[in-house]
Design an enzyme around this catalytic site. Structure first.
Site, PDB file in Angstrom:
ATOM      1  CB  SER A  55      32.935  -9.552   2.282  1.00  0.00           C
ATOM      2  OG  SER A  55      32.376  -8.877   3.395  1.00  0.00           O
ATOM      3  CD  GLU A  56      36.017  -4.747   6.763  1.00  0.00           C
ATOM      4  OE1 GLU A  56      36.322  -4.634   7.955  1.00  0.00           O
ATOM      5  OE2 GLU A  56      35.888  -3.791   5.991  1.00  0.00           O
ATOM      6  CG  ASN A  57      32.813 -10.963   6.516  1.00  0.00           C
ATOM      7  OD1 ASN A  57      32.857 -10.382   5.438  1.00  0.00           O
ATOM      8  ND2 ASN A  57      31.873 -11.844   6.794  1.00  0.00           N
ATOM      9  N   GLY A  58      36.141 -12.034   5.291  1.00  0.00           N
ATOM     10  CA  GLY A  58      36.774 -13.251   4.810  1.00  0.00           C
ATOM     11  C   GLY A  58      36.020 -13.995   3.730  1.00  0.00           C
ATOM     12  CB  SER A 100      39.970 -11.052   4.906  1.00  0.00           C
ATOM     13  OG  SER A 100      39.245 -10.061   4.206  1.00  0.00           O
TER      14      SER A 100
END
Length: 223
Positions: free
Chosen positions: A54-57, A96
């Site tokens: 997930s791009e938020n990390g 990320s």
């Protein structure tokens, strides 16, 4: 004049998510975009090792938590509570994006407003004056991942195809989409146009071409 009832049944959102999950290979690192793509996490077979990003990390994301077991300190990019599988990790947003831009993701699954037959993607803005643009990490994902798949309804609520000859909305990326997973059919985008992978029972090739207003080559591929 009465309209005839279609002889086919659309895939539900969960059926569509399961169809996407079916094609994710063992050992793949996969980003799931905001919206419908997040449902794919719930359909990865338990015996298949897939690293969900997930791009938020987050890397090693699991399915949605059971009701009552949500941890709102552990959320995906769409602010939905998620789970973390054994060995999973969460980390800085910059790390990320380094994964996304550095070609470390095998697949990203994104939603879309439009996809062209050659794989151009438009998914961040409709161009309407009152629309709120929401690019997020879509451009980084669409170009950075080794494969970009789109998961969406094939038609708008007005019955207009989202798969088009040329995108009329602002582009996210050019010729980046390899596959379109929809409620009616799975299609490959190639330099020569659309290729049919599969479609729902009861829908025929001629009707699918009529809905899209585009030619679709036939194939014997099962995936």
């Amino acid at each position: 004049m009465s309209m005839s009832t279609p002889s086919y049944q659309r895939r539900s959102k969960d059926q569509l998510a399961a169809r996407v999950a079916q094609d994710i290979h063992e050992g793949a690192s996969v980003n799931l975009g905001i919206g419908m793509p997040t449902l794919v996490a719930n359909h990865i077979p338990a015996d298949r090792e897939v690293l969900l990003h997930s791009e938020n990390g987050i890397l090693g994301m699991g399915p949605a938590p059971a009701t009552g077991h949500e941890d709102y300190d552990l959320i995906n990019a769409g602010k939905q509570p998620v789970t973390l599988l054994p060995g999973g990790a969460y980390f800085h947003h910059a790390d990320s994006f380094g994964m996304m831009r550095g070609g470390h993701l095998d697949i990203c699954v994104l939603g879309a407003f439009q996809v062209s037959a050659q794989g151009d993607l438009a998914n961040w803005h409709t161009g309407e004056a009152d629309a709120i643009p929401a690019v997020g990490g879509a451009m980084d994902l669409a170009i950075g991942a080794k494969q970009t798949w789109v998961m969406m309804d094939l038609l708008t609520k007005q019955g207009v195809s989202k798969v088009v000859a040329q995108c009329t909305y602002p582009l996210t990326g050019k010729r980046c989409v390899k596959r379109i997973y929809s409620d009616l059919a799975t299609l490959a985008c190639t330099a020569h146009g659309l290729v049919l992978i599969d479609m729902v029972d009861g829908l025929n090739h001629a009707e699918l071409e009529r809905l899209l207003q585009l030619p679709i080559a036939k194939t014997s591929l099962s995936k």
